[in-house]
Every structure is written in C-alpha cells, then in structure tokens.
Design an enzyme around this catalytic site. Structure first.
Site, short mmCIF file in Angstrom:
data_model
loop_
_atom_site.label_atom_id
_atom_site.label_comp_id
_atom_site.label_asym_id
_atom_site.label_seq_id
_atom_site.Cartn_x
_atom_site.Cartn_y
_atom_site.Cartn_z
N SER A 115 0.94 -1.10 0.11
CA SER A 115 -0.15 0.08 -0.02
C SER A 115 0.87 1.34 -0.10
CB SER A 115 -0.87 -0.06 1.16
OG SER A 115 -1.96 0.89 1.01
N ASP A 169 -10.01 -5.05 -4.45
CA ASP A 169 -9.29 -4.08 -3.41
C ASP A 169 -10.44 -2.93 -3.21
OD1 ASP A 169 -7.75 -2.05 -1.94
OD2 ASP A 169 -5.86 -2.97 -2.98
N HIS A 200 -7.91 -5.74 0.17
CA HIS A 200 -6.41 -4.80 0.39
C HIS A 200 -5.84 -5.62 1.47
CE1 HIS A 200 -4.19 -1.50 0.09
NE2 HIS A 200 -4.38 -1.01 1.36
#
Length: 223
Positions: A115, A169, A200
C-alpha cells in the site's frame, strides 16, 4: 534514521529486504510473513521493517498515525503530498546506505512495500543511484509519476518489479495497480503482474509467487 524491526534468517547475511508497511500499521506488521516466504536452502537474509513516522492524515480527519505521507482524498493521485513522499524516499535512501555499510552490495538489496509502503518502495527504487535487486509493490500504485519520470535513475533501467494486487481491493483499486504496471513497462521494466481474489491484503498464494520471483531476481546465481 528510522527505527526498524529486523529479522535475520542466518549468520552474516549478504542479501537484504527493506519492507515498508501500509498506512496505520508499523514495522511489526509483516514480521509473521518471513517464515511463510523464506524457502529451505536460501542464503541468509536480513529483513528490515522500518516504522513510518507518526503524522496527521488529512483523509482520516487529521488523526495521527504511522504513515509515509499524507493523504488528502479518496482519489489517491489527484492531490499528492509530494514533500512527504520525497522525505520518506530520503529516509529509505538512508536505510539502503546503512545496509551498504553492513557489507550488503546494492544489487543484493530488495525494496518491498504494501500500500503506502509500496508506493514509497517504487518512488525510492526507481530513483536510486546504485543498481538494486528489484522492487516489490503490493496492493499499491506509483505516486508523483511525473516527478519520478524526470528523476529516473539510469542505473535502474530494466530493473525487475513484482506487482501483486487484489482484484477486490476497495482501498487501492486494481486499476491503479494496472496503470502502474503499464507505466513501468513503458519505462522498460520487466514486470511480473499477479492478481488475486482478495481485498486490500496479502495472501499465501501471493507470498508463494513472490518467493519464486525472489529466487530469480534476488538470490540467483549471478548475485
């Protein structure tokens, strides 16, 4: 120098993985991944998991948490915290320099992140002045792409990149990962792209695919 969690899989490691966590997490987040990722017979590795600084995150109503840069809205690339991103890149440069001082050659150093951490791994790796082993970008995107394009390092031409992304996601839509893949390939980077039926997060299949990629690009006989 950032505070870090470190795990060494054997004595006198000559390969290092600098792994950056996501927003709101810390360096302990990916510690449990090490035994799942490392395969029997691998040479000694040092995993370095730095803690991002604590900062106010505008998107989260100014709440203070660990983050590599500020976020201003749900559109991650609309208005970007370029100053924060570049400050984190400089912090990762310092970690790379420390690994070099410990006897790990730059081409045996892998930058990885999830991320926000993956965004910084990309930004730092593509600009680094010495050849690296590669970049791992999980559930992430390429930040400040125009700025990075103007500062691409000649030493990283053809640098291999592993991108893994969840097809479900909701935080960093897979389209951003696909766009990152296209941009990197346009710049001449060989990208291994993998999509997984997950949100995610990181899954066992992804770690298995990543381990195979690491064997080829970090631990190959030429390294």
């Amino acid at each position: 120098m950032l505070d870090c969690v470190e795990i060494t899989t054997g004595e006198r490691p000559l390969h290092s993985v600098i792994w950056l966590h996501g927003l709101g997490a810390d360096g302990h987040d990916f510690e449990p991944m090490v035994p799942e990722l490392v395969r029997p017979g691998w040479p000694s590795l040092r995993f370095v998991f730095p803690h991002a600084p604590v900062r106010a995150i505008t998107l989260n109503a100014g709440m203070r948490m660990r983050g590599w840069y500020d976020l201003f809205g749900l559109s991650l690339t609309a208005v970007e915290d370029e100053a924060g991103i570049l400050a984190s890149v400089a912090a990762i440069e310092a970690l790379i320099a420390r690994e070099r001082s410990r006897g790990v050659e730059s081409h045996r150093i892998l930058l990885a992140g999830f991320s926000q951490g993956g965004a910084i791994a990309l930004a730092a790796g593509l600009q680094h002045a010495e050849r690296l082993a590669g970049i791992v970008a999980l559930s992430t995107y390429l930040p400040i792409a125009t700025r990075i394009e103007s500062r691409l390092s000649d030493m990283q031409k053809g640098l291999p990149v592993f991108i893994g992304h969840g097809a479900l996601d909701p935080i960093v839509p897979q389209l951003l990962g696909q766009t990152t893949r296209q941009q990197l390939e346009h710049w001449g980077h060989p990208v291994e792209w993998q999509s997984y039926a997950m949100p995610h997060s990181v899954c066992a299949e992804e770690l298995n695919d990543l381990a195979g990629w690491m064997e080829r690009h970090l631990l190959g006989e030429q390294r």
